[in-house]
Structures are given as C-alpha cells and as structure tokens.
Design an enzyme around this catalytic site. Structure first.
Site, PDB file in Angstrom:
ATOM      1  N   ASP A   1      -0.433  -5.715   0.161  1.00  0.00           N
ATOM      2  CA  ASP A   1      -0.830  -4.517  -0.565  1.00  0.00           C
ATOM      3  C   ASP A   1      -0.886  -3.385   0.441  1.00  0.00           C
ATOM      4  OD1 ASP A   1      -1.559  -3.637  -3.312  1.00  0.00           O
ATOM      5  OD2 ASP A   1      -3.178  -2.702  -2.185  1.00  0.00           O
TER       6      ASP A   1
ATOM      7  N   HIS B   1       3.131  -0.064   9.601  1.00  0.00           N
ATOM      8  CA  HIS B   1       1.915  -0.774   9.192  1.00  0.00           C
ATOM      9  C   HIS B   1       2.247  -2.227   8.838  1.00  0.00           C
ATOM     10  CE1 HIS B   1       4.181   0.938   5.993  1.00  0.00           C
ATOM     11  NE2 HIS B   1       3.437   0.465   5.019  1.00  0.00           N
TER      12      HIS B   1
END
Ligand code: ITT
Length: 199
Positions: free
Chosen positions: A72, A183
């Site tokens: 996520d 990320h």
C-alpha cells in the site's frame, strides 16, 4: 513455516511489474494475482499505509490460501496537510486517470513556492499467510511536487514528483534508477532481509 511461493497481491499492473523487477533473484517463486479466478478488491479503509497493506495481505492470503505480499503506497504533500496520503489512488475520484490526478495536484499547489512543495512517497509492504501476518516493512522517498508534469516512465504521480538528487521527475528517470531509489525499492530491500529468515 517455510515460505517458497508468494503471490504478488496487487491489481495494479505497473506496481506488480516494479515489484517483480526489484525482487529479481529472490529464492521464492513469485505468482501473479491474476492466476487466481476473480480475486477480490480488499476495501482500503485503514488510517495508515501499514493498516491497508496488512488488510490487503491478510484478505488476499485467505482468498488465495497461500502466502501473499501486498503493497500500500501513496503520496504525502506537506502543503496539503499530507494529502492525498492513503487516498492517493482515489484522489479527485476513483475513476480518474493518473493525468487528471497530477493536474489536480498542480492546481491545488498553484502559487506555492518550490521550497514549500515538499512531499514524499510512502510504501508499506505486508507479507501474510492465511489468518497470520508474517511481517510488515515501510519506507519512504523524499522529493518536491514540480510545477508541471514531465516524463513518461513509471506511473501515478511520478511525472510531478521531483527528485532533488537527479533534478528530474521520477517519470524522467530510467526505470532502473527509480527501482533503486523509490519508496517501493527501499521497502523491498527491507522485505528481502526479513524474508531471509523465512525461506
Ligand atoms: P492495489 O491496491 O491493487 O495494489 P492500487 O493502485 O490501488 O493497487 P494503492 O492503493 O497502494 O494501489 O494506491 C497507490 C496509489 O498511489 C497509486 O494508484 C498511485 O496513484 C500512487 N502511487 C503509489 N506508488 C507510486 C509510485 O511508485 N509512483 C507514483 N505514484 C504512486
């Protein structure tokens, strides 16, 4: 329990392709979610990326009856009080394109100077087997929201995410570079380490 196969629990084709490239060479078989018939879309109603990653991994592990990883991720913009955050994929409506989302973001930031346009991509990745969370890792990548979209690589907010070190947007960087610094890349580095204990 030994993990020898992991389903990549995402409906996002671009995300899946990045995960596969970054995890290339791990001693585990990676399986696509599309190999299962009618996989569910788990409702992402958590307050954090971590909560949503855990919910997706557990929900899909119960459905697939095997080990599933779920990512996520999203964008936090400081000048917007960390929006869109966990709503990144639903920013300005569920069925809007990535282009529309980027333009809406630029519109919201009109008049904000570059030094105040700080932002970060965040990523939480959870690994679960049916009814059991194995672990979660998290990482982020700092940058600024640019003043216009540039570049064709990547997906989502990459064309408006300026990476200071390269003086380019994430979408202008070659995928090999994004997959070192993003990320997702940083979270998957931690994921690899944790996984070593389970294989
Ligand atoms: P799954 O839940 O099926 O994995 P999704 O696209 O809905 O697919 P998320 O809920 O994690 O995934 O939403 C992530 C959104 O954040 C994504 O749709 C993009 O808009 C943005 N995003 C995430 N990672 C990104 C990246 O590497 N580059 C640009 N935008 C990104």
């Amino acid at each position: 329990m030994k993990v020898n196969r992991i389903v990549i629990g995402t409906h996002n084709y671009k995300k899946k392709s990045e995960i596969k490239k970054i995890l290339n060479g791990i001693p585990v078989e990676l399986i696509d979610l599309e190999d299962f018939e009618n996989p569910p879309c788990v409702t992402e109603d958590g307050a954090t990326f971590r909560e949503n990653a855990v919910k997706k991994a557990l929900g899909l592990a119960n459905f697939c009856k095997t080990c599933v990883m779920a990512d996520d991720s999203g964008l936090e913009v400081d000048a917007l009080d960390k929006r869109p955050g966990v709503f990144s994929s639903r920013y300005c409506g569920e069925n809007t394109s990535y282009e529309e989302k980027c333009l809406k973001l630029l519109e919201e930031l009109k008049g904000v100077s570059f030094d105040k346009r700080t932002a970060r991509f965040r990523c939480a990745i959870a690994l679960a087997e049916p009814n059991k969370l194995l672990f979660v890792v998290e990482a982020s990548c700092e940058g600024h929201i640019d003043t216009e979209p540039r570049g064709k690589h990547g997906f989502g907010y990459d064309p408006v995410f300026h990476v200071q070190k390269y003086k380019r947007t994430m979408a202008e960087l070659e995928p090999e570079v994004k997959n070192q610094i993003s990320h997702r890349a940083l979270a998957l580095k931690l994921f690899r380490e944790k996984l070593k204990e389970l294989v």
